[in-house]
Motif scaffolding. Sequence first.
Motif, PDB file in Angstrom:
ATOM      1  N   ILE A  90       5.267   2.288  18.022  1.00 23.58           N
ATOM      2  CA  ILE A  90       4.578   2.704  16.800  1.00 23.58           C
ATOM      3  C   ILE A  90       3.540   1.652  16.401  1.00 23.58           C
ATOM      4  CG2 ILE A  90       4.887   3.062  14.301  1.00 23.58           C
ATOM      5  CD1 ILE A  90       5.774   5.431  15.905  1.00 23.58           C
ATOM      6  N   HIS A  91       3.888   0.377  16.614  1.00 27.71           N
ATOM      7  CA  HIS A  91       2.951  -0.687  16.274  1.00 27.71           C
ATOM      8  C   HIS A  91       1.909  -0.898  17.357  1.00 27.71           C
ATOM      9  CE1 HIS A  91       4.327  -2.148  12.451  1.00 27.71           C
ATOM     10  NE2 HIS A  91       5.573  -2.107  12.856  1.00 27.71           N
ATOM     11  N   TYR A 105       7.877  -4.991   7.171  1.00 28.81           N
ATOM     12  CA  TYR A 105       8.519  -4.550   5.936  1.00 28.81           C
ATOM     13  C   TYR A 105       9.972  -4.241   6.241  1.00 28.81           C
ATOM     14  CZ  TYR A 105       9.184  -1.614   1.720  1.00 28.81           C
ATOM     15  OH  TYR A 105       9.620  -1.060   0.546  1.00 28.81           O
ATOM     16  N   ARG A 165      -1.694  -2.716   7.407  1.00 29.08           N
ATOM     17  CA  ARG A 165      -0.444  -2.271   8.033  1.00 29.08           C
ATOM     18  C   ARG A 165      -0.208  -2.889   9.400  1.00 29.08           C
ATOM     19  NH1 ARG A 165      -1.311   3.304   5.185  1.00 29.08           N
ATOM     20  NH2 ARG A 165       0.130   2.916   3.496  1.00 29.08           N
ATOM     21  N   LYS A 212       0.336   8.969   3.211  1.00 27.06           N
ATOM     22  CA  LYS A 212       1.061   7.776   3.651  1.00 27.06           C
ATOM     23  C   LYS A 212       1.333   6.887   2.444  1.00 27.06           C
ATOM     24  CE  LYS A 212       0.680   5.373   7.451  1.00 27.06           C
ATOM     25  NZ  LYS A 212       0.089   4.648   8.569  1.00 27.06           N
ATOM     26  N   SER A 213       1.909   7.473   1.428  1.00 23.43           N
ATOM     27  CA  SER A 213       2.299   6.666   0.288  1.00 23.43           C
ATOM     28  C   SER A 213       3.493   7.321  -0.365  1.00 23.43           C
ATOM     29  CB  SER A 213       1.152   6.554  -0.723  1.00 23.43           C
ATOM     30  OG  SER A 213       1.085   7.722  -1.488  1.00 23.43           O
ATOM     31  N   LEU A 214       4.097   6.628  -1.282  1.00 17.55           N
ATOM     32  CA  LEU A 214       5.288   7.154  -1.947  1.00 17.55           C
ATOM     33  C   LEU A 214       4.954   7.653  -3.346  1.00 17.55           C
ATOM     34  CD1 LEU A 214       7.737   4.326  -0.902  1.00 17.55           C
ATOM     35  CD2 LEU A 214       7.690   6.630  -0.002  1.00 17.55           C
ATOM     36  N   ASP A 215       3.655   7.725  -3.681  1.00 18.62           N
ATOM     37  CA  ASP A 215       3.257   8.154  -5.029  1.00 18.62           C
ATOM     38  C   ASP A 215       3.768   9.549  -5.338  1.00 18.62           C
ATOM     39  OD1 ASP A 215       1.794   5.961  -5.982  1.00 18.62           O
ATOM     40  OD2 ASP A 215       0.193   6.451  -4.585  1.00 18.62           O
ATOM     41  N   GLU A 236      10.003   5.448   4.695  1.00 21.53           N
ATOM     42  CA  GLU A 236       9.442   4.347   3.919  1.00 21.53           C
ATOM     43  C   GLU A 236       8.932   3.256   4.856  1.00 21.53           C
ATOM     44  OE1 GLU A 236      12.132   2.687   1.070  1.00 21.53           O
ATOM     45  OE2 GLU A 236      10.724   1.130   0.514  1.00 21.53           O
ATOM     46  N   LEU A 237       9.681   3.034   5.949  1.00 20.98           N
ATOM     47  CA  LEU A 237       9.261   2.015   6.907  1.00 20.98           C
ATOM     48  C   LEU A 237       8.095   2.533   7.757  1.00 20.98           C
ATOM     49  CD1 LEU A 237       9.693  -0.721   8.196  1.00 20.98           C
ATOM     50  CD2 LEU A 237      11.360   0.305   9.714  1.00 20.98           C
ATOM     51  N   LEU A 238       8.218   3.785   8.205  1.00 21.18           N
ATOM     52  CA  LEU A 238       7.184   4.331   9.093  1.00 21.18           C
ATOM     53  C   LEU A 238       5.809   4.302   8.447  1.00 21.18           C
ATOM     54  CD1 LEU A 238       8.710   7.397  10.953  1.00 21.18           C
ATOM     55  CD2 LEU A 238       7.922   5.242  11.900  1.00 21.18           C
ATOM     56  N   ILE A 239       5.743   4.570   7.136  1.00 21.23           N
ATOM     57  CA  ILE A 239       4.421   4.635   6.529  1.00 21.23           C
ATOM     58  C   ILE A 239       3.835   3.263   6.241  1.00 21.23           C
ATOM     59  CG2 ILE A 239       4.635   6.968   5.626  1.00 21.23           C
ATOM     60  CD1 ILE A 239       5.477   5.979   3.038  1.00 21.23           C
ATOM     61  N   THR A 240       4.598   2.195   6.491  1.00 23.45           N
ATOM     62  CA  THR A 240       3.958   0.875   6.411  1.00 23.45           C
ATOM     63  C   THR A 240       3.421   0.439   7.779  1.00 23.45           C
ATOM     64  OG1 THR A 240       5.988  -0.325   6.901  1.00 23.45           O
ATOM     65  CG2 THR A 240       5.503   0.088   4.585  1.00 23.45           C
ATOM     66  N   THR A 241       3.565   1.320   8.767  1.00 24.61           N
ATOM     67  CA  THR A 241       3.069   0.994  10.106  1.00 24.61           C
ATOM     68  C   THR A 241       1.726   1.685  10.318  1.00 24.61           C
ATOM     69  OG1 THR A 241       4.017   2.901  11.218  1.00 24.61           O
ATOM     70  CG2 THR A 241       5.455   1.002  10.908  1.00 24.61           C
ATOM     71  N   PRO A 242       1.019   1.347  11.401  1.00 21.22           N
ATOM     72  CA  PRO A 242      -0.302   1.947  11.609  1.00 21.22           C
ATOM     73  C   PRO A 242      -0.257   3.431  11.998  1.00 21.22           C
ATOM     74  CG  PRO A 242      -0.053  -0.096  12.866  1.00 21.22           C
ATOM     75  CD  PRO A 242       1.291   0.275  12.362  1.00 21.22           C
ATOM     76  N   ILE A 243       0.890   4.061  12.069  1.00 27.60           N
ATOM     77  CA  ILE A 243       0.946   5.449  12.544  1.00 27.60           C
ATOM     78  C   ILE A 243       0.186   6.373  11.589  1.00 27.60           C
ATOM     79  CG2 ILE A 243       3.102   6.108  11.368  1.00 27.60           C
ATOM     80  CD1 ILE A 243       3.844   7.543  14.044  1.00 27.60           C
ATOM     81  N   ARG A 283      13.143  11.026   5.496  1.00 31.33           N
ATOM     82  CA  ARG A 283      12.980  10.541   4.128  1.00 31.33           C
ATOM     83  C   ARG A 283      14.333  10.175   3.539  1.00 31.33           C
ATOM     84  NH1 ARG A 283      10.486  14.841   1.414  1.00 31.33           N
ATOM     85  NH2 ARG A 283       8.555  14.377   2.486  1.00 31.33           N
ATOM     86  N   THR A 302      13.092  -2.604   4.407  1.00 36.17           N
ATOM     87  CA  THR A 302      13.438  -1.876   3.188  1.00 36.17           C
ATOM     88  C   THR A 302      14.885  -2.158   2.791  1.00 36.17           C
ATOM     89  OG1 THR A 302      14.278   0.061   4.334  1.00 36.17           O
ATOM     90  CG2 THR A 302      11.911  -0.026   3.938  1.00 36.17           C
ATOM     91  N   GLY A 337       0.795  -1.231   0.000  1.00 40.98           N
ATOM     92  CA  GLY A 337       0.000   0.000   0.000  1.00 40.98           C
ATOM     93  C   GLY A 337       0.821   1.271   0.000  1.00 40.98           C
ATOM     94  N   LEU A 338       2.112   1.178  -0.274  1.00 46.09           N
ATOM     95  CA  LEU A 338       2.946   2.381  -0.316  1.00 46.09           C
ATOM     96  C   LEU A 338       2.795   3.121  -1.629  1.00 46.09           C
ATOM     97  CD1 LEU A 338       6.412   1.478   1.210  1.00 46.09           C
ATOM     98  CD2 LEU A 338       4.564   2.789   2.189  1.00 46.09           C
ATOM     99  N   LEU A 339       2.454   2.376  -2.662  1.00 49.51           N
ATOM    100  CA  LEU A 339       2.243   2.981  -3.974  1.00 49.51           C
ATOM    101  C   LEU A 339       0.854   2.576  -4.453  1.00 49.51           C
ATOM    102  CD1 LEU A 339       5.589   2.331  -5.918  1.00 49.51           C
ATOM    103  CD2 LEU A 339       4.662   4.539  -5.249  1.00 49.51           C
ATOM    104  N   GLU A 397      -4.706   0.523   5.475  1.00 52.26           N
ATOM    105  CA  GLU A 397      -4.527   0.837   6.907  1.00 52.26           C
ATOM    106  C   GLU A 397      -4.677  -0.424   7.763  1.00 52.26           C
ATOM    107  OE1 GLU A 397      -3.163   3.173   8.783  1.00 52.26           O
ATOM    108  OE2 GLU A 397      -2.921   4.254   6.903  1.00 52.26           O
ATOM    109  N   SER A 434      16.219   1.085   7.006  1.00 51.54           N
ATOM    110  CA  SER A 434      15.407   2.063   7.738  1.00 51.54           C
ATOM    111  C   SER A 434      15.599   2.035   9.249  1.00 51.54           C
ATOM    112  CB  SER A 434      13.922   1.874   7.431  1.00 51.54           C
ATOM    113  OG  SER A 434      13.688   1.965   6.062  1.00 51.54           O
TER     114      SER A 434
END
Lengths: 308, 368
Positions: free
Chosen positions: A105-106, A82, A77, B365-368, B206-213, B200, A84, A53-55, A74, A88
Amino acid sequence: MTELAIRVRALSKRFGDVIAVDGIDLEIPAGQIYGFLGPNGSGKTTIIRMLCGLLTPSGGDVRVLDLQIPAQAETLRRKIGYMTQKFSLYDDLTVQENMQFMGRIHGLSRSVAAGRIEELLERYALSSMRHRFASAMSGGQRQRLALAVATLHSPTLLFLDEPTSAVDPENRRDFWEKLFDLSDAGTTILVSTHYMDEAERCHQLAILETGHLRNQGTPQALLAQLDNRVVEIAGDNLRQVKERALRLPGVQSAAQQGVRLRVLLQPDTPDPTHYLREQLADNHLILTHTRPSLEDVFVASTSGGDKS
Amino acid sequence: MSALSRIGAVTAKEFKQLSRDRMTFGMIVMIPLLQLIVFGYAISTIVRNIPIAVVDNSGSAVARAITEQVRVTQVVTIVGHYATAAEAEAAIVAGTIRAALVFPENLSQRVAGGEPVGQWLVDGSDTMVSSALLALRTMPLHLEAGVPEGAYQATAPSFEVALFFNPERRSEVNIVPGLSVIILTMTLVLFTAVALVREREHGNLELLITTPIHPLELMVGKLVPYIFVGLIQIIIILGLGWLVFNVPLQGELHDLVAVILPFIAASLTLGLLLSTIAATQMQAMQMTFFLLLLSVLLSGFMFPYDAMPKAAQYIAEILPATHFMRLIRGVYLRGATAVQLLSDILWLLGFTGIMLTIATKRFHKSLD
């Protein structure tokens, strides 16, 4: 029927004029280690980013853990880990602090997080360096910490984007042992790589090139496709022999490996060794029929196999 | 020769990189342009249009005539009339006017006696403004047609002047609180402008935005520590100002806190917005520098706000520094309360809300 962790139909992604991923179908069974094998720029990272869901995909249908992506990203997640390419990690935090941060955070409670952190420090041999800054760690140590951080919240699905590119072979072997432990415990793992030896360890493989899915299956099945198509040639003047071999109609590719030349023949060539021996007509060459390797599979599957 | 060629190679590479970095290129053009316009056009050291009020206790035609003569000097703009001197003083404290011209009840007797005809109550905290008003003290007055030419022979200056808040006209009085505005703008915006960019660049985002934050959680979490950074800085600046430069706090501590916190919040969220725009830490720094330049020139730190042309004032109104400049000088130098300065506080809070909303929206919360 095995349960699917990921089901992808006609997935594509465009960046401006560039088509990074072009109409890919994937079915990834739960509990397996599934590998994406491909060179840089083949779309591995882009696919992984779309799956978590990042892109946003330009087209196609993505279901991950029975969730529609990106709409339900969401919810997803909470269930994925993940790792990277860059790992990271926060260089100016210690091993333990990096883990504590991601635990919070989780949304892990303090006591649960503390327990998990101890467990993972132990499992990934990081206990002795818990107070060391991430910046002061070796490639292998950073990799283990990144894996510990990615699995802190016990995800059911783990994405690893070229996790071993900066790591020596011994650490790589160790790392894969850890992955098999995780897989054994039921975690689905999707790992991208451009190393053949690494790809060979996966339960299933997808071979990617310039955004296209070129081949997929178990390594055994992929290798079986090439049975009877690889011939090894030993002798002198291999550079010239290679040139000659490549001009032959039945030859798909030829690559020198040390003192041997490895020749891949087109499918349905009857008795390839005999064919080559006749065509090359050189008594000084020793030709042997040999078992295919994953590199042969990769070459045969991609356009790299077109007489290069 | 090979040395020259190598220098040439580096130079050519540098030119190429420079022309591809649009942000730096923009700065190369914008900074001289801005400086020239602000210094050459917007900034005039001749102070005009100082907002004042008139308190006319005499209610006479003479008072109106004198007021008119003061008005046509263009040094002041009359923005209001008050019934009593006390009301005018309150307006000075609140910052709505810089000075008040008070005419006494016995104005006609004073005119006849050649005494000063009125008193200026002046906010002395800005020495450039008070100098301009002090110059009016000896302005020649021509009284109305009914009075024969020369009937008013001033034996004393035309006006008396009461300088409030800074009777000795020390420039550091105005500078110390002003400096706190500039230093806070510089550090707080810079810290937060690089904050997200750094995450960034290091791949942490990149990692943070794959988490529920949630983006808002990430933003607010990153800002909170800098609130304390801001508070520590302002304690240092104002503390030194008090101890070394003898500029004491006139207002109440709680009023001071009430004006500082909204400004810290506004600066931090502004930095955060820059952070979502900048691609590299270098770009974030350039944007901060540009903003700082605007703040130094237009906030009233170097030149009185009232003396700037309308266009410059409109730009200044957008900057949080301008509002905080009024607030901190009001509370610190004139002893104003937060309630008296509410409009600037509300503006800063509104600014904070808008910046945070835009920053959160911009940070997908994406890399687009």
